[in-house]
Design a protein around this motif. Structure first.
Motif, PDB file in Angstrom:
ATOM      1  N   ARG A  98       0.830  -1.222   0.000  1.00 41.65           N
ATOM      2  CA  ARG A  98       0.000   0.000   0.000  1.00 41.65           C
ATOM      3  C   ARG A  98       0.857   1.261   0.000  1.00 41.65           C
ATOM      4  NH1 ARG A  98      -2.522  -1.234   4.164  1.00 41.65           N
ATOM      5  NH2 ARG A  98      -4.441  -2.094   3.278  1.00 41.65           N
ATOM      6  N   SER A  99       1.980   1.230   0.699  1.00 40.56           N
ATOM      7  CA  SER A  99       2.845   2.403   0.797  1.00 40.56           C
ATOM      8  C   SER A  99       3.782   2.550  -0.396  1.00 40.56           C
ATOM      9  CB  SER A  99       3.669   2.339   2.084  1.00 40.56           C
ATOM     10  OG  SER A  99       4.620   1.282   2.020  1.00 40.56           O
ATOM     11  N   GLY A 100       3.817   1.549  -1.276  1.00 42.32           N
ATOM     12  CA  GLY A 100       4.709   1.618  -2.435  1.00 42.32           C
ATOM     13  C   GLY A 100       6.138   1.244  -2.147  1.00 42.32           C
ATOM     14  N   ARG A 101       6.411   0.659  -0.983  1.00 41.50           N
ATOM     15  CA  ARG A 101       7.763   0.206  -0.658  1.00 41.50           C
ATOM     16  C   ARG A 101       7.984  -1.142  -1.317  1.00 41.50           C
ATOM     17  NH1 ARG A 101      11.177   1.253   3.899  1.00 41.50           N
ATOM     18  NH2 ARG A 101      12.472   1.102   2.045  1.00 41.50           N
ATOM     19  N   SER A 102       7.982  -1.127  -2.648  1.00 39.02           N
ATOM     20  CA  SER A 102       8.027  -2.373  -3.405  1.00 39.02           C
ATOM     21  C   SER A 102       8.509  -2.129  -4.825  1.00 39.02           C
ATOM     22  CB  SER A 102       6.635  -3.030  -3.427  1.00 39.02           C
ATOM     23  OG  SER A 102       5.701  -2.166  -4.054  1.00 39.02           O
ATOM     24  N   TRP A 103       8.965  -3.213  -5.438  1.00 40.06           N
ATOM     25  CA  TRP A 103       9.333  -3.189  -6.852  1.00 40.06           C
ATOM     26  C   TRP A 103       8.962  -4.545  -7.449  1.00 40.06           C
ATOM     27  CZ3 TRP A 103      13.410  -6.487  -8.435  1.00 40.06           C
ATOM     28  CH2 TRP A 103      14.202  -7.026  -7.414  1.00 40.06           C
ATOM     29  N   VAL A 104       8.996  -4.637  -8.767  1.00 39.24           N
ATOM     30  CA  VAL A 104       8.525  -5.824  -9.467  1.00 39.24           C
ATOM     31  C   VAL A 104       9.682  -6.483 -10.198  1.00 39.24           C
ATOM     32  CG1 VAL A 104       6.848  -6.727 -11.119  1.00 39.24           C
ATOM     33  CG2 VAL A 104       6.288  -4.701  -9.762  1.00 39.24           C
ATOM     34  N   ALA A 105       9.778  -7.818 -10.065  1.00 28.66           N
ATOM     35  CA  ALA A 105      10.855  -8.595 -10.695  1.00 28.66           C
ATOM     36  C   ALA A 105      10.275  -9.707 -11.547  1.00 28.66           C
ATOM     37  CB  ALA A 105      11.765  -9.185  -9.622  1.00 28.66           C
ATOM     38  N   GLU A 106      10.945 -10.015 -12.657  1.00 22.11           N
ATOM     39  CA  GLU A 106      10.465 -11.106 -13.488  1.00 22.11           C
ATOM     40  C   GLU A 106      10.763 -12.467 -12.871  1.00 22.11           C
ATOM     41  OE1 GLU A 106      12.238 -11.232 -17.329  1.00 22.11           O
ATOM     42  OE2 GLU A 106      14.281 -11.476 -16.581  1.00 22.11           O
ATOM     43  N   SER A 107      11.749 -12.551 -11.975  1.00 21.66           N
ATOM     44  CA  SER A 107      12.069 -13.794 -11.288  1.00 21.66           C
ATOM     45  C   SER A 107      12.944 -13.476 -10.091  1.00 21.66           C
ATOM     46  CB  SER A 107      12.806 -14.764 -12.222  1.00 21.66           C
ATOM     47  OG  SER A 107      14.158 -14.368 -12.400  1.00 21.66           O
ATOM     48  N   ALA A 108      13.194 -14.490  -9.258  1.00 21.34           N
ATOM     49  CA  ALA A 108      14.032 -14.300  -8.077  1.00 21.34           C
ATOM     50  C   ALA A 108      15.506 -14.135  -8.435  1.00 21.34           C
ATOM     51  CB  ALA A 108      13.857 -15.481  -7.122  1.00 21.34           C
ATOM     52  N   ALA A 109      15.861 -14.351  -9.691  1.00 18.82           N
ATOM     53  CA  ALA A 109      17.243 -14.129 -10.130  1.00 18.82           C
ATOM     54  C   ALA A 109      17.571 -12.652 -10.257  1.00 18.82           C
ATOM     55  CB  ALA A 109      17.485 -14.832 -11.462  1.00 18.82           C
ATOM     56  N   VAL A 110      16.548 -11.801 -10.302  1.00 16.08           N
ATOM     57  CA  VAL A 110      16.738 -10.370 -10.514  1.00 16.08           C
ATOM     58  C   VAL A 110      16.753  -9.645  -9.167  1.00 16.08           C
ATOM     59  CG1 VAL A 110      15.772  -8.288 -11.564  1.00 16.08           C
ATOM     60  CG2 VAL A 110      15.607 -10.497 -12.758  1.00 16.08           C
ATOM     61  N   GLU A 111      17.772  -8.813  -8.974  1.00 15.55           N
ATOM     62  CA  GLU A 111      17.891  -7.992  -7.774  1.00 15.55           C
ATOM     63  C   GLU A 111      18.043  -6.532  -8.195  1.00 15.55           C
ATOM     64  OE1 GLU A 111      17.771  -8.584  -4.618  1.00 15.55           O
ATOM     65  OE2 GLU A 111      18.096 -10.748  -4.349  1.00 15.55           O
ATOM     66  N   VAL A 112      17.296  -5.640  -7.548  1.00 15.67           N
ATOM     67  CA  VAL A 112      17.401  -4.202  -7.809  1.00 15.67           C
ATOM     68  C   VAL A 112      17.410  -3.465  -6.474  1.00 15.67           C
ATOM     69  CG1 VAL A 112      16.305  -2.169  -8.820  1.00 15.67           C
ATOM     70  CG2 VAL A 112      16.231  -4.351 -10.041  1.00 15.67           C
ATOM     71  N   SER A 113      18.361  -2.567  -6.320  1.00 12.66           N
ATOM     72  CA  SER A 113      18.378  -1.642  -5.188  1.00 12.66           C
ATOM     73  C   SER A 113      18.330  -0.236  -5.761  1.00 12.66           C
ATOM     74  CB  SER A 113      19.638  -1.837  -4.339  1.00 12.66           C
ATOM     75  OG  SER A 113      19.722  -0.842  -3.341  1.00 12.66           O
ATOM     76  N   PHE A 114      17.298   0.524  -5.411  1.00 12.37           N
ATOM     77  CA  PHE A 114      17.068   1.837  -6.009  1.00 12.37           C
ATOM     78  C   PHE A 114      17.015   2.887  -4.914  1.00 12.37           C
ATOM     79  CE2 PHE A 114      13.762   4.825  -7.860  1.00 12.37           C
ATOM     80  CZ  PHE A 114      14.665   5.477  -8.697  1.00 12.37           C
ATOM     81  N   THR A 115      17.878   3.888  -4.991  1.00 10.50           N
ATOM     82  CA  THR A 115      17.960   4.913  -3.943  1.00 10.50           C
ATOM     83  C   THR A 115      18.175   6.291  -4.555  1.00 10.50           C
ATOM     84  OG1 THR A 115      20.351   4.595  -3.716  1.00 10.50           O
ATOM     85  CG2 THR A 115      18.936   3.313  -2.237  1.00 10.50           C
ATOM     86  N   ALA A 116      17.837   7.304  -3.765  1.00 11.65           N
ATOM     87  CA  ALA A 116      18.148   8.696  -4.094  1.00 11.65           C
ATOM     88  C   ALA A 116      18.751   9.322  -2.852  1.00 11.65           C
ATOM     89  CB  ALA A 116      16.898   9.447  -4.531  1.00 11.65           C
ATOM     90  N   GLY A 117      19.817  10.109  -3.025  1.00  9.84           N
ATOM     91  CA  GLY A 117      20.492  10.667  -1.865  1.00  9.84           C
ATOM     92  C   GLY A 117      20.903  12.107  -2.065  1.00  9.84           C
ATOM     93  N   VAL A 118      21.006  12.833  -0.928  1.00 11.03           N
ATOM     94  CA  VAL A 118      21.452  14.214  -0.955  1.00 11.03           C
ATOM     95  C   VAL A 118      22.154  14.518   0.362  1.00 11.03           C
ATOM     96  CG1 VAL A 118      19.155  14.987  -0.206  1.00 11.03           C
ATOM     97  CG2 VAL A 118      20.752  16.625  -1.207  1.00 11.03           C
ATOM     98  N   GLU A 119      23.408  14.900   0.300  1.00  4.46           N
ATOM     99  CA  GLU A 119      24.192  15.342   1.451  1.00  4.46           C
ATOM    100  C   GLU A 119      24.073  14.406   2.654  1.00  4.46           C
ATOM    101  OE1 GLU A 119      23.194  19.401   2.263  1.00  4.46           O
ATOM    102  OE2 GLU A 119      24.330  20.140   0.524  1.00  4.46           O
ATOM    103  N   GLY A 120      24.358  13.128   2.416  1.00  8.50           N
ATOM    104  CA  GLY A 120      24.383  12.162   3.501  1.00  8.50           C
ATOM    105  C   GLY A 120      23.042  11.575   3.884  1.00  8.50           C
ATOM    106  N   ARG A 121      21.958  12.041   3.275  1.00  5.80           N
ATOM    107  CA  ARG A 121      20.628  11.498   3.535  1.00  5.80           C
ATOM    108  C   ARG A 121      20.152  10.763   2.294  1.00  5.80           C
ATOM    109  NH1 ARG A 121      17.381  15.293   3.361  1.00  5.80           N
ATOM    110  NH2 ARG A 121      18.816  16.988   2.825  1.00  5.80           N
ATOM    111  N   SER A 122      19.410   9.678   2.496  1.00  6.77           N
ATOM    112  CA  SER A 122      18.943   8.910   1.346  1.00  6.77           C
ATOM    113  C   SER A 122      17.533   8.395   1.568  1.00  6.77           C
ATOM    114  CB  SER A 122      19.891   7.739   1.062  1.00  6.77           C
ATOM    115  OG  SER A 122      19.853   6.804   2.120  1.00  6.77           O
TER     116      SER A 122
END
Length: 330
Positions: free
Chosen positions: A223-247
């Protein structure tokens, strides 16, 4: 109900972590070819931590799943509500609860059934908005629904992606930009296999950050959108945005204080992938990754230029391998 065993709403799991799950699954209790026992075993083989049982317009199969839950495997009770002008998923409903389906867009009835699911603590998902069969096209507005299933695997057994999913992803992307700019709220995306046949389970699935492996925590993460979609368990994605030590990560908000933002996607398991970054201005950057399937794509922006940013990972064929929900920039 006599003779039935319902699955527990909580598993021991790994505590706060990323969990993989498929929330659109059919068994022999509606029009699937596999039994609940077979599906549970296939789910474990596919690297899934949870699945949702979503038979068409029925709760008949709910009581067949109790003995199949494990300390590290959660089963969420649900239903695919197959109305006359579109299908939707009711996830996290009560054992034996049946959500009515006999209505259509324009008759003013759907809201009362969405409310029933919400009152039970459940989640309402607009399913396969552009499915290529009668009643499959989703004719209701997304308002009232919590999530949009932008990637449905049922019709992609010979390929991981098709034009119907492309259309659903584009429609959701447009609504995302409008919703964030006008209301400050947004509706997350998810992906599910819509399993009916052998070999479909987990292709694709949703990877959710949850505080624990429980129905409530998993639904809260989706519900909060803390999720991503993968075609299989072989796929790993880490997605971040950062600014001055905060992310911030996927589904989170980053206060930029007017500073430049560094966006980064770490990808594993997609040889020769192309990573694209997308904002309310459309596709703003693309980067190719190495042939061995592991790499990092980076980009810089500001909150003035980008209300949000999300990532897509595609194979050289153009088929999607993974996609994320957005990070909101303020």
């Amino acid at each position: 109900m006599p003779g039935q065993s319902f699955p527990p709403e909580r598993a021991i799991g790994r505590g706060a972590d990323w969990y993989r799950g498929d929330c659109h699954v059919h068994s022999v209790h509606s029009d699937g070819e596999l039994t609940p026992d077979q599906l549970a075993h296939r789910a474990r083989d596919a690297g899934l931590d949870f699945i949702a049982t979503t038979e068409h317009n029925s709760a008949e199969g709910h009581g067949a799943w109790g003995s199949l839950a494990r300390d590290d495997f959660l089963i969420v009770l649900g239903e695919e509500v197959t109305t006359r002008t579109g299908h939707w998923l009711a996830l996290g409903i009560r054992p034996g609860q049946v959500v009515d389906w006999n209505y259509r867009a324009g008759d003013g009835l759907i809201d009362q059934f969405l409310n029933q699911v919400h009152e039970a603590g459940g989640l309402c998902v607009a399913a396969h908005p552009h499915a290529p069969y009668p009643s499959g096209d989703f004719m209701y507005p997304f308002s009232g629904f919590d999530v949009v299933e932008v990637w449905n695997g049922l019709w992609t057994s010979d390929r991981p992606w098709n034009a119907d999913n492309e259309a659903a992803l584009a429609e959701w992307g447009r609504s995302l930009a409008v919703d964030i700019r006008t209301t400050g709220t947004w509706r997350p995306a998810m992906g599910n296999s819509d399993t009916h046949l052998e070999g479909q389970l987990g292709i694709p699935h949703t990877v959710v950050f949850a505080e624990e492996l429980s129905t409530r925590a998993i639904l809260d993460g989706i519900r909060s959108g803390r999720s991503w979609v993968a075609e299989s368990a072989a796929v790993e994605v880490s997605f971040t945005a950062g600014v001055e030590g905060r992310s911030a990560g996927v589904g989170e908000q980053l206060a930029t204080l007017g500073r430049p933002v560094a966006v980064q996607a770490r990808v594993r398991g997609v040889p020769s992938a192309t990573v694209s970054f997308r904002t309310d201005r459309g596709t703003v950057a693309r980067e190719s990754l190495p042939s061995h399937g592991t790499g990092i794509a980076q980009w810089r922006t500001t909150a003035e230029d980008s209300v949000f940013v999300r990532a897509e990972v595609r194979h050289p064929s153009g088929y999607v391998a993974a996609l994320t929900n957005p990070i909101i920039l303020t």
